[in-house]
Write a protein that holds these residues in place. Structure first.
Motif, PDB file in Angstrom:
ATOM      1  N   SER A 124       0.121  -3.780  -8.560  1.00  0.00           N
ATOM      2  CA  SER A 124       1.128  -2.801  -8.240  1.00  0.00           C
ATOM      3  C   SER A 124       1.335  -2.228  -7.204  1.00  0.00           C
ATOM      4  N   ARG A 125       2.082  -1.326  -6.220  1.00  0.00           N
ATOM      5  CA  ARG A 125       1.204  -1.113  -4.901  1.00  0.00           C
ATOM      6  C   ARG A 125       0.478  -0.918  -4.805  1.00  0.00           C
ATOM      7  N   GLU A 145      -2.268  -0.128  -6.761  1.00  0.00           N
ATOM      8  CA  GLU A 145      -3.355  -0.835  -6.273  1.00  0.00           C
ATOM      9  C   GLU A 145      -3.433  -2.343  -6.037  1.00  0.00           C
ATOM     10  N   VAL A 146      -2.904  -2.217  -4.959  1.00  0.00           N
ATOM     11  CA  VAL A 146      -3.279  -2.949  -3.750  1.00  0.00           C
ATOM     12  C   VAL A 146      -3.806  -2.248  -2.354  1.00  0.00           C
ATOM     13  N   ALA A 197       0.949  -7.419  -3.743  1.00  0.00           N
ATOM     14  CA  ALA A 197       1.428  -6.318  -6.041  1.00  0.00           C
ATOM     15  C   ALA A 197       2.701  -8.019  -6.169  1.00  0.00           C
ATOM     16  N   LYS A 248       1.653  -5.382   1.625  1.00  0.00           N
ATOM     17  CA  LYS A 248       1.224  -4.853   0.328  1.00  0.00           C
ATOM     18  C   LYS A 248       2.019  -4.972  -1.131  1.00  0.00           C
TER      19      LYS A 248
END
Length: 159
Positions: free
Chosen positions: A57-58, A60-61, A51, A47
């Motif tokens: 951003s993490r 969002e992932v 990103a 992840k």
């Protein structure tokens, strides 16, 4: 690739997969599908790599991975059995079928048998609405599944 690889090897293989696809329009889903095909699930370690490579951003992932039920965050079974839970299949008895398969396998949806042989997943439409209830085993679809057919399908799993 086996999961015996080190975190560094997994991260590097992930970067290769991401770089092969990041030029696509809306690359996140093709990347996630490719990573899951490679590893059998989306490892947490990839992840931050996604990103970083996509300038996201993490969170969002993580949000995309957890939003879509097709993506797994943990290894699944060697076989994936999906039972359709959509309205058309519900109207012709998929609830009883789901109860029976959970009993046969001794697991619930989103679980894997203790021997790692079978993962049971709900799916919300296999496109066999006129032939419900429907199931899918390792990509092969079955229509008009009854308890007898279900027992045969489970019997093929070679657990």
């Amino acid at each position: 690739m086996t999961m015996r690889n080190s975190a560094g090897e997994i991260a590097q293989r992930s970067r290769d997969i991401i770089r092969d696809r990041k030029h696509l329009e809306g690359p996140m889903l093709p990347i996630l599908h490719a990573l899951q095909a490679e590893f059998g699930y989306i490892p947490d370690i990839v992840k931050p790599v996604i990103a970083d490579e996509l300038n996201l951003s993490r969170a969002e992932v993580h949000g995309v991975v957890t939003f879509y039920p097709e993506f797994r965050e943990h290894p699944g079974g060697r076989h994936v059995l999906k039972i359709c839970r959509a309205e058309a299949c519900q109207s012709v008895g998929c609830d009883n079928l789901a109860d029976r398969v959970r009993q046969l396998l001794g697991i619930d949806f989103h679980q894997t048998t203790p021997d790692g042989a079978v993962m049971l997943e709900p799916v919300y439409c296999l496109g066999l609405c006129a032939c419900g209830p429907a199931a899918m085993l390792d990509g092969e679809v079955y229509g008009r599944v009854d308890e007898h057919c279900l027992s045969e399908i489970v019997g093929r799993l070679g657990r």
